[in-house]
Design a protein around this motif. Structure first.
Motif, PDB file in Angstrom:
ATOM      1  N   GLU A  51       0.835  -1.204   0.000  1.00 35.69           N
ATOM      2  CA  GLU A  51       0.000   0.000   0.000  1.00 35.69           C
ATOM      3  C   GLU A  51       0.868   1.251   0.000  1.00 35.69           C
ATOM      4  N   ARG A  52       2.021   1.172   0.635  1.00 37.12           N
ATOM      5  CA  ARG A  52       2.920   2.327   0.641  1.00 37.12           C
ATOM      6  C   ARG A  52       3.509   2.579  -0.742  1.00 37.12           C
ATOM      7  N   GLU A  53       3.759   1.494  -1.489  1.00 41.51           N
ATOM      8  CA  GLU A  53       4.349   1.640  -2.825  1.00 41.51           C
ATOM      9  C   GLU A  53       3.468   2.466  -3.758  1.00 41.51           C
ATOM     10  N   LYS A  54       2.153   2.510  -3.467  1.00 42.66           N
ATOM     11  CA  LYS A  54       1.227   3.242  -4.350  1.00 42.66           C
ATOM     12  C   LYS A  54       1.503   4.734  -4.365  1.00 42.66           C
ATOM     13  N   TYR A  55       2.076   5.260  -3.302  1.00 40.46           N
ATOM     14  CA  TYR A  55       2.305   6.710  -3.270  1.00 40.46           C
ATOM     15  C   TYR A  55       3.743   7.082  -2.927  1.00 40.46           C
TER      16      TYR A  55
ATOM     17  N   TYR B 267     -16.148   6.806  -5.855  1.00 38.95           N
ATOM     18  CA  TYR B 267     -14.867   6.345  -5.327  1.00 38.95           C
ATOM     19  C   TYR B 267     -14.970   6.186  -3.825  1.00 38.95           C
ATOM     20  N   LYS B 268     -14.584   5.014  -3.361  1.00 33.20           N
ATOM     21  CA  LYS B 268     -14.714   4.732  -1.930  1.00 33.20           C
ATOM     22  C   LYS B 268     -13.331   4.587  -1.330  1.00 33.20           C
ATOM     23  N   GLN B 269     -13.096   5.342  -0.301  1.00 38.53           N
ATOM     24  CA  GLN B 269     -11.842   5.173   0.419  1.00 38.53           C
ATOM     25  C   GLN B 269     -12.085   4.290   1.618  1.00 38.53           C
ATOM     26  N   ASN B 270     -11.194   3.343   1.805  1.00 40.56           N
ATOM     27  CA  ASN B 270     -11.300   2.499   2.982  1.00 40.56           C
ATOM     28  C   ASN B 270     -10.163   2.849   3.923  1.00 40.56           C
ATOM     29  N   PRO B 271     -10.390   3.828   4.783  1.00 40.60           N
ATOM     30  CA  PRO B 271      -9.296   4.235   5.650  1.00 40.60           C
ATOM     31  C   PRO B 271      -8.805   3.084   6.517  1.00 40.60           C
ATOM     32  N   ALA B 272      -7.496   3.012   6.648  1.00 44.46           N
ATOM     33  CA  ALA B 272      -6.892   1.894   7.373  1.00 44.46           C
ATOM     34  C   ALA B 272      -7.373   1.860   8.818  1.00 44.46           C
ATOM     35  N   LYS B 273      -7.400   0.660   9.329  1.00 46.79           N
ATOM     36  CA  LYS B 273      -7.849   0.514  10.713  1.00 46.79           C
ATOM     37  C   LYS B 273      -6.756   0.972  11.666  1.00 46.79           C
TER      38      LYS B 273
ATOM     39  N   SER C 251      -3.474   4.742   1.904  1.00 49.49           N
ATOM     40  CA  SER C 251      -4.536   3.881   2.429  1.00 49.49           C
ATOM     41  C   SER C 251      -5.043   4.354   3.786  1.00 49.49           C
ATOM     42  N   ARG C 252      -4.326   5.260   4.433  1.00 47.68           N
ATOM     43  CA  ARG C 252      -4.767   5.707   5.757  1.00 47.68           C
ATOM     44  C   ARG C 252      -5.723   6.893   5.671  1.00 47.68           C
ATOM     45  N   ASP C 253      -5.797   7.493   4.469  1.00 46.67           N
ATOM     46  CA  ASP C 253      -6.506   8.763   4.318  1.00 46.67           C
ATOM     47  C   ASP C 253      -7.995   8.570   4.051  1.00 46.67           C
ATOM     48  N   ALA C 254      -8.824   9.527   4.493  1.00 48.60           N
ATOM     49  CA  ALA C 254     -10.271   9.477   4.227  1.00 48.60           C
ATOM     50  C   ALA C 254     -10.775  10.821   3.733  1.00 48.60           C
ATOM     51  N   GLY C 255      -9.908  11.620   3.115  1.00 48.79           N
ATOM     52  CA  GLY C 255     -10.295  12.998   2.778  1.00 48.79           C
ATOM     53  C   GLY C 255     -10.575  13.242   1.317  1.00 48.79           C
TER      54      GLY C 255
ATOM     55  N   GLY D 205      -1.186  23.702 -10.249  1.00 50.37           N
ATOM     56  CA  GLY D 205       0.210  23.382 -10.518  1.00 50.37           C
ATOM     57  C   GLY D 205       0.537  21.929 -10.267  1.00 50.37           C
ATOM     58  N   PRO D 206       1.550  21.388 -10.938  1.00 52.18           N
ATOM     59  CA  PRO D 206       1.885  19.969 -10.822  1.00 52.18           C
ATOM     60  C   PRO D 206       2.241  19.545  -9.402  1.00 52.18           C
ATOM     61  N   GLN D 207       2.913  20.420  -8.671  1.00 55.58           N
ATOM     62  CA  GLN D 207       3.363  20.030  -7.329  1.00 55.58           C
ATOM     63  C   GLN D 207       2.163  19.762  -6.420  1.00 55.58           C
ATOM     64  N   ALA D 208       1.210  20.708  -6.393  1.00 53.97           N
ATOM     65  CA  ALA D 208       0.057  20.570  -5.508  1.00 53.97           C
ATOM     66  C   ALA D 208      -0.798  19.368  -5.922  1.00 53.97           C
ATOM     67  N   LEU D 209      -0.975  19.159  -7.233  1.00 53.98           N
ATOM     68  CA  LEU D 209      -1.818  18.052  -7.692  1.00 53.98           C
ATOM     69  C   LEU D 209      -1.157  16.714  -7.380  1.00 53.98           C
ATOM     70  N   ALA D 210       0.170  16.652  -7.526  1.00 56.14           N
ATOM     71  CA  ALA D 210       0.874  15.410  -7.192  1.00 56.14           C
ATOM     72  C   ALA D 210       0.738  15.112  -5.708  1.00 56.14           C
ATOM     73  N   GLN D 211       0.822  16.156  -4.890  1.00 59.08           N
ATOM     74  CA  GLN D 211       0.676  15.929  -3.445  1.00 59.08           C
ATOM     75  C   GLN D 211      -0.758  15.533  -3.094  1.00 59.08           C
ATOM     76  N   ALA D 212      -1.735  16.098  -3.820  1.00 61.12           N
ATOM     77  CA  ALA D 212      -3.125  15.693  -3.597  1.00 61.12           C
ATOM     78  C   ALA D 212      -3.288  14.206  -3.885  1.00 61.12           C
ATOM     79  N   TYR D 213      -2.686  13.737  -4.992  1.00 64.26           N
ATOM     80  CA  TYR D 213      -2.795  12.305  -5.304  1.00 64.26           C
ATOM     81  C   TYR D 213      -2.064  11.467  -4.273  1.00 64.26           C
ATOM     82  N   ARG D 214      -0.927  11.986  -3.800  1.00 64.26           N
ATOM     83  CA  ARG D 214      -0.152  11.237  -2.801  1.00 64.26           C
ATOM     84  C   ARG D 214      -1.011  10.943  -1.570  1.00 64.26           C
ATOM     85  N   TYR D 215      -1.853  11.918  -1.147  1.00 63.18           N
ATOM     86  CA  TYR D 215      -2.681  11.679   0.037  1.00 63.18           C
ATOM     87  C   TYR D 215      -3.943  10.912  -0.288  1.00 63.18           C
ATOM     88  N   ILE D 216      -4.479  11.081  -1.515  1.00 67.96           N
ATOM     89  CA  ILE D 216      -5.685  10.326  -1.865  1.00 67.96           C
ATOM     90  C   ILE D 216      -5.352   8.846  -2.023  1.00 67.96           C
ATOM     91  N   ALA D 217      -4.142   8.559  -2.557  1.00 70.08           N
ATOM     92  CA  ALA D 217      -3.752   7.168  -2.757  1.00 70.08           C
ATOM     93  C   ALA D 217      -3.292   6.505  -1.463  1.00 70.08           C
TER      94      ALA D 217
END
Lengths: 149, 266
Positions: free
Chosen positions: B147-151, B248-254, B192-196, B178-190
């Motif tokens: 799961e960590r490898e995804k981001y 899209y469903k996020q399953n925040p980690a337990k 597995s602990r995130d629910a935002g 900008g690319p930096q902010a969008l990449a960071q947005a994906y980093r947190y969406i991908a």
């Protein structure tokens, strides 16, 4: 009086120091603008039919032989190249910009070549490039000789 | 025995630095000034700029900190391409004229110092932290290595701002994230602990959000850490376009066991 150091629209057409995809972007922008202008000119051109058959024929002859030179087929060929490039690159962008045919996130390794531009994305560029050449050859032969290969 | 380093400290050649000088307080237009810099083996562009500051013109301003490509302070446009000045060897450029500009698409504070406020503001606006439903976590979040490898790729960003300068969309659109902010947005969406995801959706799925990117790949091309922001933006777009049909469903980690109980065991 802080001048913002903005690159502006002129920088769209300056891909020299960047990679192949940046060239494709510049060409896609350029061909898009050309097609937009062409469509306006095309509407104006075909509207001449309202002025009667004689005017229409004169316009057609003028566009085929502008200023006494047989230049029409060259304009049409250039237009064909522009449209084929824009269409096929647009097809590729529709696929990759929806997150398809891309690599999975990987670990960056020196010298940090971006893999999103390689892999299937690059293969798509090659295939569509070959397709573009084939379509252009068929089209240009048809424009100049009227023969469908 | 005396250790002799061959060619150490030897001046190999002299190059000309053409540096953009601009001071907003002086009410003058930007201008280019040329300096002759003797180059030793192993000298970076940042060393050249500092040589100018020490020996030729003390009024030259540049921002730098670590000199080893970690802090991301010294990104400049060197010979037309965004690079970290501390990681660009002068001899490797293989040119007699080196043109140094501050990063484009930003305000300039002075000379080679860009005003990175835009970058930081955009970065902040996409909530670059893990968003959870519970107010306070009582234990660790559980995450697998896969799961960590995804981001993991997108965590390498050092916020040098080179991608925003290279981006052709940024050149004409001020409000683009900008690319930096969008990449960071994906980093947190991908993550597995995130629910935002839903909290970030309005900002990302807008006129100046992800859909403004045209995949020119310039951001990935110039990134000094190989973060590949273009890949992150396209993957984020994949998530958003699938979200139209299937929510899209996020399953925040337990949460792991309570910290108090771990203490008892220890």
């Amino acid at each position: 009086m802080a001048i913002e150091n903005k690159k502006g629209w002129i920088s769209w057409f300056n891909p020299i120091k960047y990679g192949f995809d940046r060239w494709l972007f510049a060409m896609h922008r350029f061909t898009g603008i050309v097609i937009g202008l062409y469509l306006m000119a095309h509407v104006f051109e075909t509207s001449n039919i309202l002025r009667g058959p004689l005017t229409w024929n004169n316009v057609m002859v003028f566009l085929d032989w502008p200023f006494g030179i047989h230049f029409g087929p060259y304009i049409l060929s250039a237009l064909l190249l522009v449209v084929v490039f824009h269409a096929l690159n647009g097809l590729r962008l529709t696929i990759v910009e929806n997150g398809l045919m891309l690599v999975r996130p990987y670990r960056p390794e020196y010298p940090y070549k971006p893999k999103s531009l390689a892999g299937w994305n690059f293969a798509l560029k090659i295939v569509l490039g070959i397709l573009m050449i084939v379509i252009s050859v068929f089209g240009i032969v048809y424009i100049f000789t009227g023969v469908i290969l | 025995m005396e250790l002799v380093l061959k060619g150490f400290g030897e001046v190999v050649k002299t190059v000309t630095f053409r540096v953009r000088r601009y001071d907003p307080e002086k009410k003058e237009m930007p201008k280019y000034m040329e300096y002759k810099v003797p180059v030793q083996r192993g000298m970076t562009v940042l060393d050249g700029v500092l040589y100018i500051k020490e020996h030729l013109d003390p009024s030259l301003a540049a921002r730098y900190s670590c000199r080893m490509g970690i802090c991301g302070s010294c990104a400049m446009i060197i010979n037309g391409k965004e690079r970290l000045a501390c990681q660009t060897q002068i001899l490797e450029l293989n040119k007699d004229l080196i043109k140094v500009d501050p990063l484009g698409n930003y305000d300039t504070v002075k000379d080679l110092v860009p005003d990175l406020n835009k970058l930081f503001k955009n970065h902040e606006s996409v909530k670059p932290y893990i968003v959870r439903e519970e107010a306070e976590p009582y234990g660790e979040y559980i995450q697998l290595p896969e799961e960590r490898e995804k981001y993991a790729l997108f965590t390498e960003c050092i916020m040098c701002g080179a991608c925003l300068s290279a981006c052709p969309t940024m050149a004409t659109d001020d409000l683009y994230l900008g690319p930096q902010a969008l990449a960071q947005a994906y980093r947190y969406i991908a993550d597995s602990r995130d629910a935002g995801f839903n909290e970030r959706l309005n900002l990302l799925d807008s006129k100046h959000g992800v859909w403004r990117c045209h995949f020119a790949g310039a951001c990935s091309e110039v990134c000094p850490k190989g973060v590949d922001p273009a890949l992150a933006i396209q993957l984020l777009r994949g998530v958003l376009s699938k979200n139209v049909f299937i929510k899209y469903k996020q399953n925040p980690a337990k949460l792991g066991p309570e910290r108090a109980s771990i203490k008892e065991v220890l």
